[in-house]
Write an enzyme that holds these catalytic residues in place. Structure first.
Site, short mmCIF file in Angstrom:
data_model
loop_
_atom_site.label_atom_id
_atom_site.label_comp_id
_atom_site.label_asym_id
_atom_site.label_seq_id
_atom_site.Cartn_x
_atom_site.Cartn_y
_atom_site.Cartn_z
CD GLU A 43 -2.96 1.24 2.34
OE1 GLU A 43 -2.78 0.44 3.19
OE2 GLU A 43 -3.54 2.11 2.58
NE ARG A 273 3.85 -8.38 10.35
CZ ARG A 273 3.31 -7.76 9.40
NH1 ARG A 273 2.32 -8.04 8.58
NH2 ARG A 273 3.76 -6.57 9.29
CE LYS A 283 3.13 0.02 5.10
NZ LYS A 283 2.45 -0.15 3.45
P1 ATP Z 1 1.05 -1.68 7.90
O1 ATP Z 1 0.31 -2.59 8.36
O2 ATP Z 1 2.53 -1.45 8.85
O3 ATP Z 1 0.70 -0.67 6.80
P2 ATP Z 1 1.49 -3.79 5.83
O4 ATP Z 1 2.01 -5.05 6.18
O5 ATP Z 1 -0.08 -3.58 5.44
O6 ATP Z 1 2.21 -2.69 6.97
P3 ATP Z 1 1.66 -3.47 2.97
O7 ATP Z 1 2.19 -2.20 2.00
O8 ATP Z 1 0.22 -3.84 2.92
O9 ATP Z 1 2.31 -3.01 4.57
O10 ATP Z 1 2.62 -4.77 2.56
C1 ATP Z 1 2.85 -4.92 1.41
C2 ATP Z 1 3.44 -6.73 1.66
O11 ATP Z 1 4.40 -6.53 2.51
C3 ATP Z 1 2.42 -7.61 2.09
O12 ATP Z 1 2.21 -8.66 1.25
C4 ATP Z 1 2.89 -7.92 3.39
O13 ATP Z 1 2.27 -9.06 3.61
C5 ATP Z 1 4.15 -7.74 3.38
N1 ATP Z 1 4.94 -7.28 4.57
C6 ATP Z 1 4.39 -6.30 5.31
N2 ATP Z 1 5.04 -6.27 6.50
C7 ATP Z 1 5.88 -7.41 6.57
C8 ATP Z 1 6.76 -7.96 7.35
N3 ATP Z 1 7.15 -7.40 8.64
N4 ATP Z 1 7.53 -9.20 6.90
C9 ATP Z 1 7.12 -9.82 5.84
N5 ATP Z 1 6.28 -9.37 5.24
C10 ATP Z 1 5.83 -8.31 5.25
MG MG Z 2 -1.44 -3.78 4.13
#
Ligand code: ATP
Ligand code: MG
Length: 565
Positions: A43, A273, A283
Site C-alpha cells: 500500500e 512476518r 508504518k
Molecule cells: P502496515 O500494516 O504497517 O501498514 P502492511 O503490512 O500493511 O504494513 P503493506 O504495504 O500492505 O504493508 O505490505 C505489502 C506486502 O508486504 C504484504 O504482502 C505484506 O504481507 C508484506 N509485509 C509487510 N510487512 C511485512 C513483514 N514485517 N514481514 C514480511 N512481509 C511483510
Molecule cells: Mg497492508
C-alpha cells in the site's frame, strides 16, 4: 573492479522452503498451464522496510527462480493515506534490492470491475447497505464462540440497496454514514464471514482516480479479485491473512460463478512476518517518527526502512543475505537485530575498501623524523580481494592517533602505545613511545615517539615483530570529518509488545555525533560507498556529505558489541 567480483561466496546449497515446494509441486502438476505469477502488493502509504524486503525476496525471488513473473501491484484502495511520493520510493527500493517487476498494476485500475462485481452481489441478494455506525456493527459481530446479531438493514430490498450504493459514490454522503456489506453468515465460526464490510465512503481525492470515486473497496474485497484479474497464480502474503483465506476464496467463487470468465484462479499462501528486535515495523509508527521529527526522515540510518539501511551503508546483497539467513516458515518469531548486523559484516568484509580514520584524535609526534619531510606508502585496499588494488598513503612527522591507543600507566596486557613500549604504525614504521605532554588538567595533548627507519613495512628485514599495530593519519595530509555512530533506535527488545507509548521507548543514545575526526583523503575519493575504517568498523558517506564537510555514517562495528551486553 566490478561488483560481481565481490560475491561473498558461491550461492549456498540449501533445501527448498515450503513455498518453493508448493510452487515446484504445482508446476510439476501442470497447474495454471505451467504459469507462475506472483505480485508484490504494497500500500503506497509509507516507505518500504526490512519486513517488506522479506516479502519482496519471496515474491520476486520465487518468480525469478522458476521462470515466472512478479508484478508490482500498488494496493491503493485508501486515498486517505496514500501518496505518489511513496509510489516512487517503493519503486526505487525494489530496484535497489535488485529486482524488476513484470508490470506495474494498481488496485485502482480495477475500481470499475470491483464496483460492477459489488453491484452483481447486490443483485444476487449477497450484499446490502448498512446504515449503522461502525461501533454498532462491531458490537453485533459476536465472538468466535458466539454468533453475531443480524443488522436491521440485512434484508433491505435489492432495488433500495442498488440506489443507496449509487448514493454512496455520489459525494452527497458523509463518511461513515453507510457501508456496503457482503451478506454471508453472521454465525460463521470464521469472524471474517460475518457480513464483512466491502465498501466504505471516503471523500478524498485519490492520487490516480481523482474525484471519480467516493465509495472505495476494502482490502478483502479488492485483493483476491485483483489477483484474479491479473492472472496471479500464487498470492503470497504473511500469516495474519490465514483467517482471511476462506473469504478470499469465497469472493473468487462468487466472481466466477456461472460466468464465462477465464478459467484460472489464484491461491493464497502465507509465511511468517519478519519482526526485528529493537525496532518497529508498523508504518503508522514509522510515519509518526518521521512527521514528529524524532528521526531525520524515512531514510534516517537508524530506521528499519530499506532507504534507511541504504543510507546506513548496507549493500542490497547484505539485506538479501539476511533474509536468506532467517528463512521462511509458518511460525511467527522475533528476529535478532544482531543477525542483520552479522549479515552486514559478512558482506562488507568482502566488499569494503580499507582506509584509516581517527575518531578521537590525539597528536603523535615522531621526534626523530625530519620536520617538513613526508613519504608515500602503499596500502592494500581490500585484503579479501586482490583485484581491488592499493592506494597511496602519506607518512610524516605529525600524526593523529586514537586517544584510546595511548596510556601513560598501562596495565600489562595493554599492547598499544605506552611509554617505552613499541608498536607498529600500520603500513609504516615501528615507533617507540618516549612520553607525552599534558595540559593543566592532566589531559594528554601530545604523545611523543621515535621511529626505527629500518622497520618500514615492506623493506627487507623489516619483519621485526611487535605486539600492537595502530592506525593513524598524517596531520598535514588528512581531512576533517564528522562521524555519526548509530545504535539501536529503541532501548527495549520488543517495542511493539510494550504497553508504553513507543516514543517513550526510543533509545536516547541511538545517535552519537563526533565532530572532530580525521580521515585519510582516499576515504573521500574512493568510488566504492563501502568503507572499513580499520580497527573501528564499516562506514559510508552520508547523503549530506560534501567535500567541504565530510560526513560518515557507521554501518556496523567490526565486532558484535551487542549480544554480549
Ligand atoms: P502496515 O500494516 O504497517 O501498514 P502492511 O503490512 O500493511 O504494513 P503493506 O504495504 O500492505 O504493508 O505490505 C505489502 C506486502 O508486504 C504484504 O504482502 C505484506 O504481507 C508484506 N509485509 C509487510 N510487512 C511485512 C513483514 N514485517 N514481514 C514480511 N512481509 C511483510
Ligand atoms: Mg497492508
Amino acid at each position: 573492479m566490478t561488483e560481481s567480483q565481490h560475491e561473498i561466496s558461491a550461492p549456498r546449497e540449501k533445501s527448498l522452503n515450503f513455498i518453493e515446494q508448493i510452487v515446484e509441486r504445482d508446476l510439476a502438476a501442470g497447474l495454471n498451464d505451467g504459469r507462475l505469477q506472483t505480485r508484490f502488493p504494497p500500500e503506497p502509504n509509507g516507505y518500504l522496510h526490512i519486513g517488506h524486503a522479506k516479502a519482496i525476496c519471496m515474491d520476486f525471488g520465487i518468480a525469478q527462480k522458476y521462470g515466472g513473473v512478479c508484478n508490482l501491484r500498488l494496493d491503493d484502495t485508501n486515498p486517505q493515506k496514500e501518496d505518489t511520493e511513496y509510489v516512487e520510493a517503493i519503486k526505487d527500493d525494489i530496484r535497489w534490492l535488485g529486482f524488476e517487476w513484470g508490470k506495474i498494476c494498481h488496485a485502482s485500475d480495477y475500481f470499475q470491475q470491483l464496483w460492477d462485481f459489488a453491484v452483481q452481489l447486490i443483485r444476487e441478494g449477497k450484499a446490502y447497505i448498512d446504515e449503522q455506525t461502525s461501533e454498532q456493527i462491531a458490537a453485533q459481530k459476536g465472538t468466535p464462540t458466539q454468533a453475531g446479531t443480524d443488522s436491521p438493514f440485512r434484508n433491505r430490498p435489492i432495488e433500495e440497496n442498488l440506489a443507496l450504493f449509487e448514493k454512496m459514490n455520489s459525494g452527497e454522503l458523509p463518511e461513515g454514514s453507510m457501508v456496503l456489506r457482503a451478506k454471508i453468515d453472521m454465525a460463521n465460526p470464521n469472524m471474517h464471514f460475518r457480513d464483512p464490510i466491502i465498501y466504505r465512503i471516503i471523500n478524498k481525492e485519490h492520487h490516480r482516480t481523482g474525484s471519480r470515486w467516493k465509495a472505495y473497496p476494502m482490502y478483502d474485497f479488492a485483493h483476491g479479485q485483483s489477483d484474479y484479474f491479473e492472472g496471479v497464480t500464487h498470492s503470497i502474503c504473511t500469516l495474519e491473512f490465514v483467517p482471511h483465506r476462506p473469504l478470499y476464496d469465497w469472493f473468487i467463487d462468487q466472481l466466477k460463478e456461472g460466468k464465462d470468465l477465464e478459467d484460472h484462479r489464484p491461491h493464497q499462501f502465507e509465511f511468517n512476518r519478519l519482526n526485528l528486535t529493537y525496532t518497529v515495523m508498523s508504518k503508522r509508527k514509522l510515519l509518526a517518527l518521521v512527521t514528529e521529527k524524532l528521526v531525520d526522515g524515512w531514510d534516517d540510518p537508524r530506521m528499519p526502512t530499506i532507504c534507511g539501511l541504504r543510507r546506513r551503508g548496507y549493500s542490497p546483497e547484505a539485506v538479501r543475505r539476511f533474509i536468506e539467513m532467517i528463512g521462511y516458515t509458518k511460525f511467527d518469531a522475533l528476529n535478532d537485530y544482531a543477525m542483520l548486523e552479522a549479515a552486514a559484516r559478512e558482506d562488507l568484509n568482502a566488499r569494503a575498501q580499507r582506509v584509516s580514520a581517527v575518531l578521537n584524535p590525539v597528536k603523535l609526534i615522531i621526534t626523530n623524523y625530519p620536520e617538513g619531510q613526508s613519504e608515500e606508502m602503499e596500502a592494500v585496499n581490500n585484503p579479501e580481494c586482490a583485484a581491488d588494488g592499493t592506494h597511496t598513503i602519506t607518512f610524516s612527522r605529525e600524526l593523529w592517533i586514537e586517544r584510546e591507543d595511548f596510556m601513560e600507566d598501562a596495565p600489562k596486557k595493554y599492547f598499544r602505545m605506552r611509554p617505552d613500549g613499541e608498536v607498529r604504525l600500520k603500513n609504516a614504521y615501528i615507533v617507540k613511545c618516549t612520553g607525552c605532554k599534558k595540559d593543566e588538567e592532566g589531559n594528554v595533548i601530545e604523545v611523543y615517539a621515535e621511529y626505527d627507519p629500518q622497520s618500514r613495512s615492506g623493506l627487507p628485514g623489516a619483519d621485526r615483530r611487535v605486539k600492537g599495530t595502530l592506525h593513524w593519519v598524517s596531520a598535514n595530509h588528512c581531512l576533517p570529518a564528522e562521524v555519526r555512530l548509530y545504535d539501536r533506535l529503541f532501548s527495549v527488545e520488543n517495542p511493539a509488545a510494550d504497553e508504553r507509548d513507543f516514543r517513550e521507548l526510543l533509545n536516547p543514545e541511538s545517535l552519537k555525533v563526533l565532530t572532530n575526526c580525521y580521515v585519510e583523503p582516499y576515504a573521500a575519493e574512493v568510488a566504492s560507498p563501502y568503507l572499513q575504517f580499520q580497527r573501528i568498523g564499516y562506514f559510508t558517506q552520508d547523503k549530506h556529505s560534501t567535500p567541504q564537510h565530510l560526513v560518515f555514517n557507521r554501518t556496523v562495528g567490526l565486532k558484535d558489541g551487542w549480544t554480549k551486553k
